[in-house]
Design an enzyme around this catalytic site. Structure first.
Site, PDB file in Angstrom:
ATOM      1  N   ASP A  14     -18.361 107.325  62.062  1.00  0.00           N
ATOM      2  CA  ASP A  14     -19.611 106.564  61.934  1.00  0.00           C
ATOM      3  C   ASP A  14     -20.873 107.402  62.088  1.00  0.00           C
ATOM      4  OD1 ASP A  14     -17.936 104.275  61.749  1.00  0.00           O
ATOM      5  OD2 ASP A  14     -17.729 104.340  63.922  1.00  0.00           O
ATOM      6  N   HIS A  44     -16.715 103.019  55.560  1.00  0.00           N
ATOM      7  CA  HIS A  44     -17.802 103.906  55.146  1.00  0.00           C
ATOM      8  C   HIS A  44     -18.903 103.054  54.541  1.00  0.00           C
ATOM      9  CE1 HIS A  44     -15.029 107.329  55.568  1.00  0.00           C
ATOM     10  NE2 HIS A  44     -14.144 106.413  55.223  1.00  0.00           N
TER      11      HIS A  44
END
Ligand code: IMP
Ligand code: MG
Length: 334
Positions: A14, A44
């Site tokens: 992340d 994503h």
């Protein structure tokens, strides 16, 4: 000739790999993109043409019309991959014919999903990753080449990459500190998120051209170990940074950037270009701090914070580093 650029996360996932891939893809004539680790546990987030797009297994380069490979170290959940492809198609990204899968990748079955759904120890994404990886290593797993649903996508990477000039953008999943070896075991994922994973697709180390490492101006982690100190400032960071999992929606725990960890990850993965995102979050808080030599250091300004990071990373500690970029909003690399 094969040339590979790698985008690798230096933290707990992340950290904006999607954003960096999105930028790089327009900078070089990449012929292929490659997802080299992870599976449906990954999420994503990419901002493209004003749209927010979330991918899990599909390599982000596919959204730009580039052939995308799902590599041998990935764990594929066939039904959810097919659904992800259909969802992307319906959002206006034709990708069905661009996806190729390594026959050697292993799959996550419904049994694995059921087993992982009962996890209450480390806080997995419940995508069956641990049980599927266990069966892979016990030599009782199922490979993509034996799954009917995946047959149309199978491709021999060796033939493909060695028969012509290939310029590949390799995109990792998760992050260095979720790696089975380098992370805080057992609070890790069940595969390797470090640089070695890239080479599991039939390349040698000399094929690697540039390594882009991603981090954030603060750290985040999702899972059951305690990571976030008891201080309200970290709740503010979570809100300002919208730190919620792209896969499970869980709130991410936050903490100051750990520079000791960052330096180790840069050294071990051999990063050339370091991209530190989300400076805007600390700027709007008007608080800048990091952890170095296990001590919290606070800074009076953004410039002092950045200067400290730059000095410490360049001062002979990370010999591969050539560039350090601080970024703020989703599209500011463009
Ligand atoms: P698993 O990979 O689902 O087995 O989860 C193992 C640990 O890795 C948990 O703490 C997850 O929250 C974390 N994790 C797995 N994938 C990601 C990701 O893509 N981003 C952030 N954390 C992840
Ligand atoms: Mg993610």
């Amino acid at each position: 000739m094969i040339k590979i650029d790698v985008v690798i996360d230096l933290s707990f996932g992340d950290t904006g790999k999607g954003k960096v891939v999105n930028h790089l893809i327009t900078q070089k004539p990449y012929t292929h993109c490659l997802r080299y680790s992870g599976g449906a546990n990954a999420g994503h987030t990419i901002y493209l043409n004003g749209k927010k797009v979330i991918t899990h297994m599909v390599p982000s380069g596919v959204l730009h019309g580039i052939t995308g490979y799902i590599g041998s170290n990935c764990l594929i959940q066939p039904e959810s991959l097919i659904k992800e492809i259909a969802d992307l198609e319906s959002q206006g990204f034709p990708c069905k014919n661009l996806i190729k899968i390594s026959p050697e990748a292993f799959v996550v079955t419904s049994k694995h999903l059921t087993e992982d759904s009962q996890d209450s120890t480390i806080g997995t994404t419940k995508r069956g990753i641990g049980p599927a990886a266990r069966d892979k290593y016990a030599r009782t797993g199922i490979q993509a080449k034996d799954v009917e649903l995946l047959k149309p996508f199978l491709s021999d990477f060796y033939e493909e990459f060695y028969s012509k000039e290939a310029i590949i953008l390799a995109e990792g999943a998760q992050g260095f500190y979720l790696d089975l070896h380098y992370g805080d075991y057992p609070y890790v994922t069940s595969s390797h998120c470090s640089i070695g994973s890239v080479l599991l697709n039939g390349f040698n180390h000399q094929s690697i051209d540039r390594i882009y490492g991603t981090a954030k101006a603060y750290d985040t982690y999702v899972g059951l170990k305690k990571f976030q100190p008891d201080d309200e400032v970290f709740l503010k960071i979570r809100e300002l940074g919208q730190e919620y999992g792209a896969t499970t929606g869980r709130p991410r725990q936050t903490n100051w950037l750990n520079l000791d960890n960052l330096i180790k990850a840069i050294r071990v993965t051999g990063v050339h270009d370091l991209i530190i995102s989300k400076m805007d979050v600390l700027n709007s808080l008007q608080k800048w701090a990091l952890i170095h030599n296990s001590i919290i250091i606070e800074f009076a300004s953004e410039d002092l914070f950045k200067g400290y990071i730059i000095n410490n990373i360049y001062s002979g500690k990370c010999p591969t580093i050539q560039n350090i970029i601080f970024s703020s909003n989703p599209n500011d690399l463009d």
